[in-house]
Design a protein around this motif. Structure first.
Motif, PDB file in Angstrom:
ATOM      1  N   THR A  50     -30.395  31.880  43.297  1.00  0.00           N
ATOM      2  CA  THR A  50     -29.441  32.135  44.367  1.00  0.00           C
ATOM      3  C   THR A  50     -28.270  32.964  43.853  1.00  0.00           C
ATOM      4  N   ALA A  51     -28.028  34.097  44.482  1.00  0.00           N
ATOM      5  CA  ALA A  51     -26.984  35.015  44.040  1.00  0.00           C
ATOM      6  C   ALA A  51     -26.926  36.197  45.005  1.00  0.00           C
ATOM      7  N   THR A  52     -25.871  36.986  44.861  1.00  0.00           N
ATOM      8  CA  THR A  52     -25.842  38.295  45.502  1.00  0.00           C
ATOM      9  C   THR A  52     -26.463  39.288  44.536  1.00  0.00           C
ATOM     10  N   TYR A  53     -27.420  40.026  45.003  1.00  0.00           N
ATOM     11  CA  TYR A  53     -28.155  40.976  44.174  1.00  0.00           C
ATOM     12  C   TYR A  53     -27.656  42.394  44.473  1.00  0.00           C
ATOM     13  N   TYR A  54     -27.429  43.143  43.406  1.00  0.00           N
ATOM     14  CA  TYR A  54     -26.932  44.512  43.495  1.00  0.00           C
ATOM     15  C   TYR A  54     -27.876  45.449  42.749  1.00  0.00           C
ATOM     16  N   CYS A  55     -27.920  46.698  43.175  1.00  0.00           N
ATOM     17  CA  CYS A  55     -28.605  47.700  42.382  1.00  0.00           C
ATOM     18  C   CYS A  55     -27.580  48.762  41.965  1.00  0.00           C
ATOM     19  N   ALA A  56     -27.854  49.385  40.842  1.00  0.00           N
ATOM     20  CA  ALA A  56     -26.955  50.394  40.294  1.00  0.00           C
ATOM     21  C   ALA A  56     -27.770  51.343  39.433  1.00  0.00           C
ATOM     22  N   ALA A  57     -27.190  52.505  39.152  1.00  0.00           N
ATOM     23  CA  ALA A  57     -27.901  53.561  38.432  1.00  0.00           C
ATOM     24  C   ALA A  57     -27.282  53.843  37.075  1.00  0.00           C
ATOM     25  N   ALA A  58     -28.105  54.304  36.172  1.00  0.00           N
ATOM     26  CA  ALA A  58     -27.657  54.763  34.858  1.00  0.00           C
ATOM     27  C   ALA A  58     -28.611  55.865  34.407  1.00  0.00           C
ATOM     28  N   CYS A  75     -32.098  52.734  31.027  1.00  0.00           N
ATOM     29  CA  CYS A  75     -31.941  51.276  31.061  1.00  0.00           C
ATOM     30  C   CYS A  75     -31.158  50.788  29.841  1.00  0.00           C
ATOM     31  N   THR A  76     -31.308  51.466  28.719  1.00  0.00           N
ATOM     32  CA  THR A  76     -30.638  51.048  27.487  1.00  0.00           C
ATOM     33  C   THR A  76     -29.154  51.372  27.490  1.00  0.00           C
ATOM     34  N   ASP A  77     -28.658  52.004  28.565  1.00  0.00           N
ATOM     35  CA  ASP A  77     -27.215  52.219  28.701  1.00  0.00           C
ATOM     36  C   ASP A  77     -26.490  50.916  29.020  1.00  0.00           C
ATOM     37  N   TYR A  78     -27.227  49.884  29.332  1.00  0.00           N
ATOM     38  CA  TYR A  78     -26.648  48.580  29.673  1.00  0.00           C
ATOM     39  C   TYR A  78     -25.762  48.081  28.538  1.00  0.00           C
ATOM     40  N   ASP A  79     -24.514  47.784  28.862  1.00  0.00           N
ATOM     41  CA  ASP A  79     -23.542  47.348  27.862  1.00  0.00           C
ATOM     42  C   ASP A  79     -22.648  46.312  28.527  1.00  0.00           C
ATOM     43  N   VAL A  80     -22.758  45.055  28.096  1.00  0.00           N
ATOM     44  CA  VAL A  80     -21.991  44.000  28.747  1.00  0.00           C
ATOM     45  C   VAL A  80     -20.495  44.194  28.562  1.00  0.00           C
ATOM     46  N   PHE A 114     -20.847  47.598  33.293  1.00  0.00           N
ATOM     47  CA  PHE A 114     -22.011  47.464  32.402  1.00  0.00           C
ATOM     48  C   PHE A 114     -22.638  48.812  32.054  1.00  0.00           C
ATOM     49  N   GLY A 115     -21.894  49.913  32.238  1.00  0.00           N
ATOM     50  CA  GLY A 115     -22.428  51.241  31.953  1.00  0.00           C
ATOM     51  C   GLY A 115     -23.255  51.814  33.084  1.00  0.00           C
ATOM     52  N   PHE A 116     -23.259  51.134  34.226  1.00  0.00           N
ATOM     53  CA  PHE A 116     -24.008  51.603  35.393  1.00  0.00           C
ATOM     54  C   PHE A 116     -23.032  52.101  36.455  1.00  0.00           C
ATOM     55  N   ARG A 117     -23.514  52.891  37.390  1.00  0.00           N
ATOM     56  CA  ARG A 117     -22.683  53.505  38.415  1.00  0.00           C
ATOM     57  C   ARG A 117     -23.364  53.409  39.764  1.00  0.00           C
ATOM     58  N   SER A 118     -22.684  53.899  40.774  1.00  0.00           N
ATOM     59  CA  SER A 118     -23.246  54.007  42.130  1.00  0.00           C
ATOM     60  C   SER A 118     -23.739  52.652  42.633  1.00  0.00           C
ATOM     61  N   TRP A 119     -22.927  51.639  42.463  1.00  0.00           N
ATOM     62  CA  TRP A 119     -23.319  50.290  42.862  1.00  0.00           C
ATOM     63  C   TRP A 119     -23.505  50.204  44.370  1.00  0.00           C
ATOM     64  N   GLY A 120     -24.605  49.557  44.760  1.00  0.00           N
ATOM     65  CA  GLY A 120     -24.820  49.266  46.169  1.00  0.00           C
ATOM     66  C   GLY A 120     -23.958  48.098  46.610  1.00  0.00           C
ATOM     67  N   GLN A 121     -24.002  47.772  47.882  1.00  0.00           N
ATOM     68  CA  GLN A 121     -23.108  46.784  48.467  1.00  0.00           C
ATOM     69  C   GLN A 121     -23.543  45.345  48.203  1.00  0.00           C
ATOM     70  N   GLY A 122     -24.750  45.116  47.741  1.00  0.00           N
ATOM     71  CA  GLY A 122     -25.210  43.755  47.458  1.00  0.00           C
ATOM     72  C   GLY A 122     -25.918  43.137  48.638  1.00  0.00           C
ATOM     73  N   THR A 123     -26.893  42.306  48.335  1.00  0.00           N
ATOM     74  CA  THR A 123     -27.628  41.570  49.349  1.00  0.00           C
ATOM     75  C   THR A 123     -27.803  40.133  48.857  1.00  0.00           C
ATOM     76  N   LEU A 124     -27.523  39.183  49.729  1.00  0.00           N
ATOM     77  CA  LEU A 124     -27.481  37.772  49.344  1.00  0.00           C
ATOM     78  C   LEU A 124     -28.875  37.151  49.406  1.00  0.00           C
ATOM     79  N   VAL A 125     -29.240  36.495  48.324  1.00  0.00           N
ATOM     80  CA  VAL A 125     -30.482  35.728  48.248  1.00  0.00           C
ATOM     81  C   VAL A 125     -30.115  34.261  48.078  1.00  0.00           C
TER      82      VAL A 125
END
Length: 125
Positions: free
Chosen positions: A89-97, A100-105, A110-121
């Motif tokens: 259970t969470a709000t799920y988002y997608c984002a671009a980079a 994939c290895t650009d991921y940096d906590v 997190f090194g990603f851009r263009s975040w979508g608005q999120g969808t709740l699961v």
């Protein structure tokens, strides 16, 4: 821009498919990640796909249950979620980079851009 949709309420053990539709950039030149954030918890990446190579990554918590795929004709990335658990259970988002290895906590967003608005699961027990 990215738009995420497809969330909803499902019982534990059920399935959902999320969609992330891209517009305004060259789809194949990117990697798309799915992230989630539960109330009171840190945002985490659950899956990622390199659109040029097709290679995928999944967090240990979702391996064997979630599958990430893409349809370049529709500029859309999907997250098929099976055997859902209440802890998904969470709000799920997608984002671009770029990769994939650009991921940096430690990086902004997190090194990603263009975040979508999120969808709740919501997964009920």
């Amino acid at each position: 821009q990215l738009q995420a949709f497809g969330g909803g309420l499902v019982q534990a053990g059920g399935s959902l498919r999320l969609s992330c539709q891209a517009s305004g950039f060259t789809f194949e030149d990117n990697a798309i990640g799915w992230f989630r954030q539960a109330p009171g918890k840190e945002r985490e990446r659950v899956s990622c796909i390199s659109l040029r190579s097709g290679s995928t990554l999944h967090a240990d918590s979702v391996k064997g249950r979630f599958t990430i795929t893409s349809d370049s004709a529709k500029s859309t990335v999907y997250l098929q979620m099976n055997s859902l658990k209440p802890e998904d259970t969470a709000t799920y988002y997608c984002a671009a980079a770029v990769r994939c290895t650009d991921y940096d906590v430690g990086a902004p967003d997190f090194g990603f851009r263009s975040w979508g608005q999120g969808t709740l699961v919501t997964v009920s027990s």
